[in-house]
Design a protein around this motif. Structure first.
Motif, PDB file in Angstrom:
ATOM      1  N   LYS A 280      20.812  23.356 -26.982  1.00  0.00           N
ATOM      2  CA  LYS A 280      20.577  22.799 -28.788  1.00  0.00           C
ATOM      3  C   LYS A 280      20.322  21.502 -28.805  1.00  0.00           C
ATOM      4  O   LYS A 280      18.977  21.310 -29.760  1.00  0.00           O
TER       5      LYS A 280
ATOM      6  N   SER B 261      19.185  19.850 -26.711  1.00  0.00           N
ATOM      7  CA  SER B 261      17.517  19.452 -26.467  1.00  0.00           C
ATOM      8  C   SER B 261      16.937  19.334 -27.071  1.00  0.00           C
ATOM      9  O   SER B 261      15.720  19.051 -27.602  1.00  0.00           O
ATOM     10  N   LYS B 262      16.505  21.069 -27.543  1.00  0.00           N
ATOM     11  CA  LYS B 262      15.520  21.383 -28.791  1.00  0.00           C
ATOM     12  C   LYS B 262      15.482  20.820 -29.571  1.00  0.00           C
ATOM     13  O   LYS B 262      14.621  20.483 -30.178  1.00  0.00           O
ATOM     14  N   GLU B 263      16.240  20.246 -30.266  1.00  0.00           N
ATOM     15  CA  GLU B 263      16.634  19.608 -31.691  1.00  0.00           C
ATOM     16  C   GLU B 263      16.017  17.849 -31.303  1.00  0.00           C
ATOM     17  O   GLU B 263      15.023  17.669 -31.687  1.00  0.00           O
TER      18      GLU B 263
ATOM     19  N   GLY C  47      13.737  17.302 -28.831  1.00  0.00           N
ATOM     20  CA  GLY C  47      12.621  17.543 -28.663  1.00  0.00           C
ATOM     21  C   GLY C  47      12.286  17.672 -30.245  1.00  0.00           C
ATOM     22  O   GLY C  47      10.457  17.635 -30.218  1.00  0.00           O
ATOM     23  N   LYS C  48      12.547  18.780 -30.569  1.00  0.00           N
ATOM     24  CA  LYS C  48      11.623  19.527 -32.144  1.00  0.00           C
ATOM     25  C   LYS C  48      11.446  18.388 -32.478  1.00  0.00           C
ATOM     26  O   LYS C  48      10.295  17.784 -33.468  1.00  0.00           O
TER      27      LYS C  48
ATOM     28  N   ARG D 205       9.155  28.377 -23.071  1.00  0.00           N
ATOM     29  CA  ARG D 205       9.903  28.503 -24.553  1.00  0.00           C
ATOM     30  C   ARG D 205      11.216  30.129 -23.611  1.00  0.00           C
ATOM     31  O   ARG D 205      12.350  30.383 -23.701  1.00  0.00           O
TER      32      ARG D 205
ATOM     33  N   PHE E 274      14.278  22.978 -22.590  1.00  0.00           N
ATOM     34  CA  PHE E 274      14.732  22.927 -24.084  1.00  0.00           C
ATOM     35  C   PHE E 274      13.774  21.348 -24.796  1.00  0.00           C
ATOM     36  O   PHE E 274      13.305  22.444 -25.333  1.00  0.00           O
ATOM     37  N   ALA E 275      14.185  20.419 -24.253  1.00  0.00           N
ATOM     38  CA  ALA E 275      13.566  19.739 -25.475  1.00  0.00           C
ATOM     39  C   ALA E 275      11.651  20.104 -25.394  1.00  0.00           C
ATOM     40  O   ALA E 275      11.133  20.105 -26.568  1.00  0.00           O
TER      41      ALA E 275
ATOM     42  N   GLY F 141      11.545  22.838 -27.639  1.00  0.00           N
ATOM     43  CA  GLY F 141      11.880  22.757 -29.263  1.00  0.00           C
ATOM     44  C   GLY F 141      10.385  21.367 -29.377  1.00  0.00           C
ATOM     45  O   GLY F 141      10.250  21.769 -30.369  1.00  0.00           O
ATOM     46  N   TYR F 142      10.392  21.101 -28.809  1.00  0.00           N
ATOM     47  CA  TYR F 142       8.523  20.344 -29.156  1.00  0.00           C
ATOM     48  C   TYR F 142       7.578  20.891 -29.840  1.00  0.00           C
ATOM     49  O   TYR F 142       6.955  21.052 -30.605  1.00  0.00           O
TER      50      TYR F 142
ATOM     51  N   GLY G 264       7.197  24.575 -30.253  1.00  0.00           N
ATOM     52  CA  GLY G 264       7.810  25.809 -31.219  1.00  0.00           C
ATOM     53  C   GLY G 264       6.901  26.867 -30.570  1.00  0.00           C
ATOM     54  O   GLY G 264       6.574  26.845 -29.812  1.00  0.00           O
TER      55      GLY G 264
END
Length: 480
Positions: free
Chosen positions: A26, A28-30, A32-33, A185, A440-441, A444-445, A447
């Motif tokens: 989670k 890592s995704k954040e 990346g975003k 994803r 994950f990153a 997240g980036y 999307g």
């Protein structure tokens, strides 16, 4: 055991069993975003020539200086065949350009030369035909975007060479990036073991391509797979050797295949080796001996059941032409038991000048480690060897010459099949990056939207124009 000691032991166990990164999917995704703020996804569409851009011709000349000089003209001739052939041989040029483009800073084990012709079929250790990346000479730790952009540019350039319309080229290029994004994803929702074992076998690829292909293309694709299944050492021996005085010998087909004995004859005019050539034979034998020592025990036992009967220099590829490359024909205990290995020189990756390198790692070991990390399954005899002498220090990697290897014929492919192939390549590249980087990153980036996809399509179109300009400069500089 005292309570304090028990708690300390439990703490040590938890620490030993914990994942090194200690970063959740989670977060890592954040992360990346959040990178979209510093590297907006739209920025990847930009390409412009800067005033201090290094000359493409200068980069190629620098590479040529350290190659086998008598083979350099062959490399130039192969690159001169078309803009796409030039692109295949110009990984060093694009690496210098990619280093100037925006990046998220997320690193993976990058292929370094992820163009569409470097994806293909080969046999897994279980003799299953799989589809994956099949060239790792330039692999290194580097930004994931570099591979995606090289793949996308190659599809645009290939489409131009085939005479496809703007709409058809855009559809194929977009498919490669879209499939990369969607696959990443998907991988971000999977467990690490599931990601590691994911793969695309021949049947999946055939079904994927058959849906979009014409009847002729489906027939040719099936023929390609049938040919790959029969491509092995026995076939290599039947094509590349002959029996002379009861002994198996590699055929002399200069300048592409030249047995070592012929190199001796060309140099001395004699049928006996001069001291320098005897030294070369000794060095090659030593190199092969070191390769065996570097193999796992079970693979070494397998290789040691064969004996070498002949060796030849063989020109391979486009960008690799001029590097030392040899094939070794070996025989087992029975006359029809053969093994053909390729020994190929490993140089510094074109990415390492810009992304950094591990000074403690030889180039041969870098390639082997990178390939095993990125591929679903690798050649069971893949290995490396280093050779140091008073004159030079060289590194090599070793693999089977033919082991189910085959690639789609890009000179005959139609627009729908190129789009299907592009999607398969995008999925495959995402799989390699998901195995070796922070999936994950990256997910997240990227999307859910196609913002990144459309940006890379714009980059691919602009870089294809740059490739055309570099190609014309190349032809003029070398009077080709």
């Amino acid at each position: 055991m005292p309570i304090d000691d028990t708690q300390r032991v439990r703490k040590d166990i938890r620490k030993a069993l914990s994942y090194k990164a200690q970063v959740s999917a989670k977060s890592s995704k954040e992360h990346g975003k959040g990178l979209r703020a510093t590297a907006p996804r739209e920025c990847h569409g930009a390409w412009q020539v800067e005033a201090d851009r290094e000359s493409a011709v200068a980069i190629l000349r620098e590479q040529d200086e350290t190659r086998v000089q008598e083979l350099v003209p062959i490399r130039r001739q192969r690159m001169a065949a078309s803009p796409f052939a030039f692109f295949r041989g110009s990984a060093a040029i694009m690496a210098a350009d990619l280093a100037r483009t925006p990046s998220t800073g997320i690193r993976v084990q990058a292929c370094g030369d992820a163009h569409v012709a470097n994806f293909g079929l080969y046999h897994s250790p279980e003799r299953r035909l799989v589809f994956d990346i099949n060239d790792f000479d330039e692999t290194a730790q580097a930004p994931w975007e570099w591979d995606v952009k090289r793949l996308a540019a190659s599809i645009e350039i290939c489409g131009r060479e085939r005479g496809f319309s703007d709409k058809e080229r855009k559809a194929a290029t977009l498919e490669s990036v879209k499939c990369y994004r969607q696959a990443m994803r998907d991988f971000a929702r999977m467990g690490s073991m599931d990601v590691w074992y994911a793969h695309m076998d021949a049947e999946e690829l055939y079904e994927h391509m058959a849906q979009a292909a014409s009847k002729r293309e489906r027939r040719e694709t099936k023929e390609l797979f049938d040919k790959a299944r029969s491509k092995n050492s026995a076939r290599a021996v039947s094509k590349l050797t002959e029996v002379v005085d009861g002994e198996l010998r590699i055929v002399n087909d200069p300048p592409l295949i030249v047995p070592l004995r012929e190199l001796v004859r060309q140099r001395t005019g004699l049928d006996i080796p001069d001291p320098d050539m005897r030294e070369r034979e000794r060095i090659i034998a030593m190199l092969f001996s070191r390769y065996r020592k570097n193999l796992p025990d079970d693979r070494r036992l397998l290789v040691e059941q064969y004996r070498g009967v002949d060796i030849a220099r063989k020109v391979v590829g486009v960008g690799s032409v001029g590097l030392q490359a040899w094939i070794v024909v070996m025989e087992g205990a029975t006359p029809d038991d053969h093994l053909v290995l390729q020994i190929k020189e490993a140089r510094e990756s074109v990415l390492e000048r810009y992304a950094g390198k591990d000074a403690s790692e030889s180039s041969g070991l870098r390639i082997v480690r990178g390939q095993k990390a990125m591929q679903t399954a690798s050649d069971v005899l893949l290995g490396w060897s280093d050779m140091r002498s008073d004159k030079a220090e060289r590194s090599f990697y070793v693999r089977q010459l033919w082991d189910g290897k085959a690639s789609v014929d890009l000179e005959e492919i139609d627009a729908d099949s190129l789009q299907a192939l592009a999607g398969a390549c995008g999925w495959t590249l995402a799989h390699a990056h998901a195995r070796t980087g922070n999936r994950f990153a990256i997910a997240g980036y990227l999307g859910k939207s196609d913002v990144f996809d459309r940006a890379v399509v714009e980059f691919a179109r602009a870089y294809a124009d740059q490739n055309d300009a570099d190609y014309r400069m190349f032809l003029k500089a070398f009077a080709l």
